[in-house]
Design an enzyme around this catalytic site. Structure first.
Site, PDB file in Angstrom:
ATOM      1  N   GLY A 158       1.784   1.825 -16.383  1.00  0.00           N
ATOM      2  CA  GLY A 158       1.339   0.491 -16.012  1.00  0.00           C
ATOM      3  C   GLY A 158       2.195  -0.662 -16.478  1.00  0.00           C
ATOM      4  O   GLY A 158       1.956  -1.806 -16.077  1.00  0.00           O
ATOM      5  N   PRO A 210       4.978   6.213 -17.585  1.00  0.00           N
ATOM      6  CA  PRO A 210       5.553   5.086 -16.829  1.00  0.00           C
ATOM      7  C   PRO A 210       6.049   5.550 -15.470  1.00  0.00           C
ATOM      8  O   PRO A 210       6.543   6.659 -15.312  1.00  0.00           O
ATOM      9  CB  PRO A 210       6.729   4.646 -17.702  1.00  0.00           C
ATOM     10  CG  PRO A 210       7.163   5.900 -18.396  1.00  0.00           C
ATOM     11  CD  PRO A 210       5.906   6.712 -18.622  1.00  0.00           C
ATOM     12  N   GLY A 211       5.880   4.711 -14.478  1.00  0.00           N
ATOM     13  CA  GLY A 211       6.410   5.001 -13.146  1.00  0.00           C
ATOM     14  C   GLY A 211       7.289   3.847 -12.724  1.00  0.00           C
ATOM     15  O   GLY A 211       8.519   3.904 -12.754  1.00  0.00           O
ATOM     16  N   ARG A 212       6.632   2.759 -12.380  1.00  0.00           N
ATOM     17  CA  ARG A 212       7.314   1.566 -11.871  1.00  0.00           C
ATOM     18  C   ARG A 212       8.450   1.099 -12.779  1.00  0.00           C
ATOM     19  O   ARG A 212       9.532   0.758 -12.309  1.00  0.00           O
ATOM     20  CB  ARG A 212       6.286   0.440 -11.752  1.00  0.00           C
ATOM     21  CG  ARG A 212       6.790  -0.814 -11.066  1.00  0.00           C
ATOM     22  CD  ARG A 212       5.771  -1.951 -11.229  1.00  0.00           C
ATOM     23  NE  ARG A 212       4.422  -1.556 -10.872  1.00  0.00           N
ATOM     24  CZ  ARG A 212       3.901  -1.686  -9.660  1.00  0.00           C
ATOM     25  NH1 ARG A 212       4.594  -2.236  -8.691  1.00  0.00           N
ATOM     26  NH2 ARG A 212       2.663  -1.288  -9.416  1.00  0.00           N
ATOM     27  N   TYR A 272      -0.186  -5.996  -1.181  1.00  0.00           N
ATOM     28  CA  TYR A 272      -0.535  -6.734  -2.402  1.00  0.00           C
ATOM     29  C   TYR A 272      -0.045  -8.173  -2.371  1.00  0.00           C
ATOM     30  O   TYR A 272      -0.103  -8.841  -3.391  1.00  0.00           O
ATOM     31  CB  TYR A 272       0.119  -6.074  -3.625  1.00  0.00           C
ATOM     32  CG  TYR A 272      -0.083  -4.603  -3.780  1.00  0.00           C
ATOM     33  CD1 TYR A 272      -1.364  -4.058  -3.918  1.00  0.00           C
ATOM     34  CD2 TYR A 272       1.007  -3.731  -3.831  1.00  0.00           C
ATOM     35  CE1 TYR A 272      -1.532  -2.695  -4.092  1.00  0.00           C
ATOM     36  CE2 TYR A 272       0.843  -2.365  -4.004  1.00  0.00           C
ATOM     37  CZ  TYR A 272      -0.426  -1.857  -4.132  1.00  0.00           C
ATOM     38  OH  TYR A 272      -0.593  -0.510  -4.320  1.00  0.00           O
ATOM     39  N   CYS A 317       3.883  -4.791  15.015  1.00  0.00           N
ATOM     40  CA  CYS A 317       2.931  -5.669  15.687  1.00  0.00           C
ATOM     41  C   CYS A 317       1.759  -6.028  14.787  1.00  0.00           C
ATOM     42  O   CYS A 317       0.613  -5.642  15.056  1.00  0.00           O
ATOM     43  CB  CYS A 317       2.419  -4.989  16.950  1.00  0.00           C
ATOM     44  SG  CYS A 317       3.733  -4.232  17.880  1.00  0.00           S
TER      45      CYS A 317
HETATM   46  C1  LIG Z   1      -0.158   5.069 -11.121  1.00  0.00           C
HETATM   47  C2  LIG Z   1      -0.370   5.701 -12.441  1.00  0.00           C
HETATM   48  C3  LIG Z   1       0.629   5.654 -13.419  1.00  0.00           C
HETATM   49  C4  LIG Z   1       1.924   4.905 -13.233  1.00  0.00           C
HETATM   50  O1  LIG Z   1       1.723   3.542 -13.161  1.00  0.00           O
HETATM   51  P1  LIG Z   1       3.009   2.570 -13.179  1.00  0.00           P
HETATM   52  O2  LIG Z   1       2.409   1.227 -13.016  1.00  0.00           O
HETATM   53  O3  LIG Z   1       3.870   2.957 -12.050  1.00  0.00           O
HETATM   54  O4  LIG Z   1       3.668   2.749 -14.495  1.00  0.00           O
HETATM   55  C5  LIG Z   1       0.410   6.322 -14.598  1.00  0.00           C
HETATM   56  N1  LIG Z   1      -0.739   7.001 -14.829  1.00  0.00           N
HETATM   57  C6  LIG Z   1      -1.728   7.063 -13.915  1.00  0.00           C
HETATM   58  C7  LIG Z   1      -2.946   7.822 -14.237  1.00  0.00           C
HETATM   59  C8  LIG Z   1      -1.576   6.415 -12.697  1.00  0.00           C
HETATM   60  O5  LIG Z   1      -2.569   6.466 -11.807  1.00  0.00           O
END
Ligand SMILES: *Cc1c(COP(=O)(O)O)cnc(C)c1O
Length: 442
Positions: free
Chosen positions: A263, A302-304, A344, A371
């Protein structure tokens, strides 16, 4: 206000302007071009077409290392959140660096197993609606941890594990009831959201779980949402988790893992002067404060923050048009290629690939061919003047870009490239119309 548009140049090695050098000659008169590492984006757009996702492997490495450094004083595993960008080559790159993975479906688990089978022991499985098939696959792969989100899911997992004569390691994903300042669709840590188990009810459920010989209570997990750029809410959530861990230890459970979720947001507007290390260190600071007194292994998802700034979406201006007073740049990418602005109302910086030499700019809407009026990348944006045929880069598109792409309007999804230094690797070919039609019957 006509703020001068200063295209972002401060994120090398990826997505910085550089002068084109040809062989030993540096063309002094030549304009600067946006590069990904050492590769000019105009060159790869010509070779691979647009719209096109481009990722910098060096940027991914650098960002992952920043996390590892910030958490070096506590045993930890970074479980990259696969849903942010699940391209196999991205997963392989991260896997080779020792990353674990956070998956939210059987499909994501399969992706991890395809590229990095040994990483199964570093996989955590999250999500509110795991099916028994998905649980079975995860049990067979012997993943590290199930993040369980309801009592019913707990018993379903116990049943699956019993059938396979295994013990499933479980953490309960608790809902800490802390607000986070982010878009309501990606905020998850309040009781009104569907996620997790209310933290006050968790203790009772842990007691029940420990009564099953097919479940091994191993951790506590939390995830309060996405694109959170202030670190305080993370500190609050983990503080509540640490208190729960104290109680669980007193109740006799063996809590080895605390999963702090993901997150951590990124600076889409490019306003912050904080560098990555400072930012991730501040994040580590608030997480570690309440955890230090506990002997736990920290999991991070972490992802984003890992992949977002490491990717851009390249698109070409098809047409300029004016409706009344409103000016539009119609580009060849659309909301099916990148949904974040439509979904978003997300802001992404858009910069010309050819660095503008004049300061003249105009206010435009950057829109796609689909469209829907919701098909836009920017509205009322002050941009350097772009002509038909010019290339634009939509920055910070590495996370939830291709991952959210669809075939809406029967548009084939873009190709993806991974750049490292001078090398360019096609990591997903452009879809063809035949790919779209293949699974349909007439
Ligand atoms: C989406 C998600 C993440 C990654 O969130 P980011 O905002 O991309 O870091 C991590 N854990 C869970 C459980 C998620 O659903």
């Amino acid at each position: 206000m006509k703020r001068a548009v200063q295209p972002q140049t401060g994120r090398p090695p990826a997505f910085a302007y550089r002068q084109l050098s040809t062989g030993i000659f540096r063309l002094r008169s030549a304009q600067s071009l946006l590069h990904c590492d050492s590769v000019p984006l105009s060159r790869i757009a010509e070779r691979f077409g647009t719209p096109l996702y481009v990722y910098s492997a060096s940027a991914v490495r650098e960002r992952l290392r920043a996390f590892d450094r910030a958490f070096r004083n506590i045993p930890h595993t970074i479980c990259y959140s696969v849903k942010a960008n699940s391209n196999l080559s991205i997963l392989r790159l991260l896997g080779k660096m020792g990353c674990g993975f956070d998956v939210v479906s059987g499909g994501e688990l399969e992706r991890v197993l395809r590229v990095e089978k040994p990483a199964a022991k570093k996989v955590v499985f999250s999500g509110v609606g795991k099916t028994s098939e998905e649980m079975n696959a995860a049990l067979k792969a012997r993943i590290l941890l199930f993040n369980v989100e309801s009592e019913s899911e707990l018993w379903m997992l116990a049943e699956c594990a019993a059938r396979l004569r295994q013990r499933a390691r479980v953490a309960l994903r608790v809902n800490p009831d802390v607000p986070a300042d982010t878009h309501p669709y990606i905020s998850t840590g309040l009781h009104e959201h569907k996620f997790g188990i209310p933290i006050r009810e968790a203790r009772k459920l842990y007691a029940q779980a420990s009564g099953s010989k097919y479940l091994q209570v191993s951790g506590v997990s939390v995830h309060i949402g996405s694109q959170i750029t202030e670190v305080e809410p993370f500190g609050q959530a983990i503080g509540r988790v640490a208190d729960l861990v104290d109680q669980l230890l007193a109740d006799g459970h063996n809590i080895e893992y605390v999963d702090a979720g993901g997150g951590l947001g990124i600076d889409y507007k490019g306003h912050s002067s904080r560098n990555l290390s400072e930012y991730v260190s501040a994040y580590a600071g608030v997480l570690l404060r309440p955890l230090r007194r506990l002997k736990v292994h920290l999991l991070l998802e972490p992802g984003r923050c890992i992949i977002g700034p490491a990717g851009a979406l390249l698109t070409r201006v098809l047409y300029r048009k004016t409706n009344g007073k409103r000016k539009f740049l119609v580009v060849d990418a659309a909301m099916n290629d990148m949904l974040r602005p439509s979904l978003y109302n997300a802001y992404h910086q858009i910069v010309p690939v050819r660095e503008p030499t004049e300061r003249s700019s105009e206010t435009v809407d950057v829109v796609g061919p689909i469209c829907e009026s919701g098909d836009f990348f920017a509205r009322n944006r002050q941009l350097p003047i772009a002509n038909e045929g010019d290339l634009l880069a939509i920055l910070d598109a590495g996370a939830y870009g291709m991952a959210l792409a669809s075939n809406y309007n029967s548009r084939p999804r873009p190709a993806e490239l991974l750049v490292e230094g001078k090398s360019v690797k096609l990591i997903r070919r452009r879809e063809r119309i035949e790919d779209l039609l293949r699974s349909e019957m007439t």
